[in-house]
Design an enzyme around this catalytic site. Sequence first.
Site, short mmCIF file in Angstrom:
data_model
loop_
_atom_site.label_atom_id
_atom_site.label_comp_id
_atom_site.label_asym_id
_atom_site.label_seq_id
_atom_site.Cartn_x
_atom_site.Cartn_y
_atom_site.Cartn_z
N PHE A 102 -15.38 -9.76 -36.57
CA PHE A 102 -14.66 -9.32 -37.76
C PHE A 102 -14.92 -7.84 -37.99
O PHE A 102 -16.05 -7.36 -37.85
CB PHE A 102 -15.15 -10.09 -38.99
CG PHE A 102 -14.61 -11.50 -39.12
CD1 PHE A 102 -13.66 -11.99 -38.25
CD2 PHE A 102 -15.06 -12.33 -40.14
CE1 PHE A 102 -13.16 -13.28 -38.38
CE2 PHE A 102 -14.57 -13.62 -40.29
CZ PHE A 102 -13.62 -14.10 -39.41
N HIS A 150 -14.67 -14.92 -25.58
CA HIS A 150 -15.09 -15.11 -26.96
C HIS A 150 -14.60 -16.47 -27.44
O HIS A 150 -15.34 -17.22 -28.06
CB HIS A 150 -14.56 -13.98 -27.84
CG HIS A 150 -15.13 -13.95 -29.21
ND1 HIS A 150 -16.49 -13.89 -29.45
CD2 HIS A 150 -14.53 -13.99 -30.44
CE1 HIS A 150 -16.70 -13.89 -30.76
NE2 HIS A 150 -15.54 -13.95 -31.38
N HIS A 154 -19.55 -21.81 -32.78
CA HIS A 154 -19.62 -20.34 -32.84
C HIS A 154 -20.93 -19.94 -33.51
O HIS A 154 -21.12 -20.14 -34.71
CB HIS A 154 -18.42 -19.82 -33.63
CG HIS A 154 -18.25 -18.34 -33.55
ND1 HIS A 154 -19.20 -17.49 -33.00
CD2 HIS A 154 -17.22 -17.54 -33.97
CE1 HIS A 154 -18.76 -16.25 -33.08
NE2 HIS A 154 -17.58 -16.25 -33.65
N CYS A 183 -19.58 -11.04 -35.21
CA CYS A 183 -19.70 -11.96 -34.07
C CYS A 183 -19.93 -11.24 -32.74
O CYS A 183 -20.11 -11.90 -31.71
CB CYS A 183 -18.47 -12.83 -33.99
SG CYS A 183 -18.13 -13.68 -35.53
N GLU A 214 -6.95 -12.68 -27.37
CA GLU A 214 -7.89 -12.43 -26.27
C GLU A 214 -7.22 -12.69 -24.92
O GLU A 214 -7.48 -11.97 -23.95
CB GLU A 214 -9.14 -13.31 -26.42
CG GLU A 214 -10.22 -12.95 -25.40
CD GLU A 214 -11.50 -13.74 -25.54
OE1 GLU A 214 -12.48 -13.42 -24.82
OE2 GLU A 214 -11.56 -14.68 -26.37
N LYS A 222 -18.29 -21.83 -26.63
CA LYS A 222 -18.14 -22.30 -28.01
C LYS A 222 -17.54 -23.70 -28.07
O LYS A 222 -17.64 -24.38 -29.10
CB LYS A 222 -17.31 -21.32 -28.81
CG LYS A 222 -18.00 -19.97 -29.03
CD LYS A 222 -17.13 -19.02 -29.83
CE LYS A 222 -17.78 -17.66 -30.03
NZ LYS A 222 -17.87 -16.87 -28.78
#
Length: 413
Positions: free
Chosen positions: A398, A302, A339, A163, A313, A334
């Site tokens: 990830f 994010h 996403h 991502c 985050e 998002k």
Amino acid sequence: MKRRVVVTGLGAVTPIGNNVGQFWESIKKGMVGIGPITKFDASQYKVKMAAEVKDFSPKDYMDPKSAKRMELFSQYAVAAAKEAFDDSKLDMAKEDPYRAGVIVGSGIGSLQVIEKEYTKIVEKGPSKVNPLMVPLMISNMAAGNIAIQLGFRGKCTNVVTACASGTNSIGDAFRAIQYNDADFVLAGGAESSICPTGVAGFSGLTALTTREDPMRASIPFDRERSGFVIGEGAGITMLEELEHAKKRGAKIYGEVVGYGTTGDAYHITSPLEDGSAAAKAMMLAMEEANVLPEQVEYINAHGTSTHHNDLFETRAIKAAFGHKAKDLIINSTKSMIGHLLGAAGGVEFITCVKSIEEGFIHQTMGTVETDEECDLNYAIGAPVRKNIHYAMSNSLGFGGHNGTLLIKKYEEE
């Protein structure tokens, strides 16, 4: 001396608009591009919702033969890249093609072609596989097809960091121009994985929400958040060396002034719990730009709407900004487009650039009440109008990949 890098073109294909103009108007209207999955029969799946691109026709961007040799993620990439190229008003007849680069990432490539061709192997035997299966499937083909379509013969690579792919691609393009590997680079990300394998795989991780209300599905930082909504699209930007842009009279949207990237070295899916590595990426971006925490006004987070990401985050932002974290305006795109995986960083970078250009920070749609530790200003309830000098975009992938880009309102010196 590192060369200065500016933004001279923008291109996007998103669930709320198939070009930057449509996308940005939808952003300002607070539109949410989430709805029931239509790309396959999801009746047997717990997850029913996705953020799909609507009414996309590849023939609007390329000839039919080229389109047949590209899977959807590559088609989105080419469409967004051509928009960014046209927006930049570069004339390749006047440029050295070996100084023109493409760095566009895709986290996955095409799961669809794998599904389709594996079914052929099982049902009809290996001889029936499409001879183009491999070039249709592999993730570098977004960058390769852009270069083929536009005649860019310089540095042509892709970054695969899940991502964070789009953000890391833009960061690598920034570095390539800074250190004279190229004069201009199309950079960003593209993804299209709304298919049985993609949805089943992310569902197996319990990463996707099972909510079916579009306005309460992707709700970053909300106390009721329960997973992300899978989306698709592409976000591509034209980065250009400042003097090259000035010489040809280009419109300059903003300047990229900092890039930080780190690895959590912690877990294959969960971010580092104290946020320290993501915080370091933000600090590195500010350090490169010689910018203090109090000078950054806005962060496009994010913000995936998963429990771990949003909490960790938030901790990272607090670690990077200290007591100044409370003064930041933070949002998550998002909440509106889901996403976009490898494309997320590209589209969110464009959101930052447009926010600086127009002094408009969109609200985090759908989010109503945050939990106790998510206690920063997430632009809940209404957009914010503010003159922005520095905006930051975060991506976490990830594998523990962290990427941060710092964008400045362009000022001649």
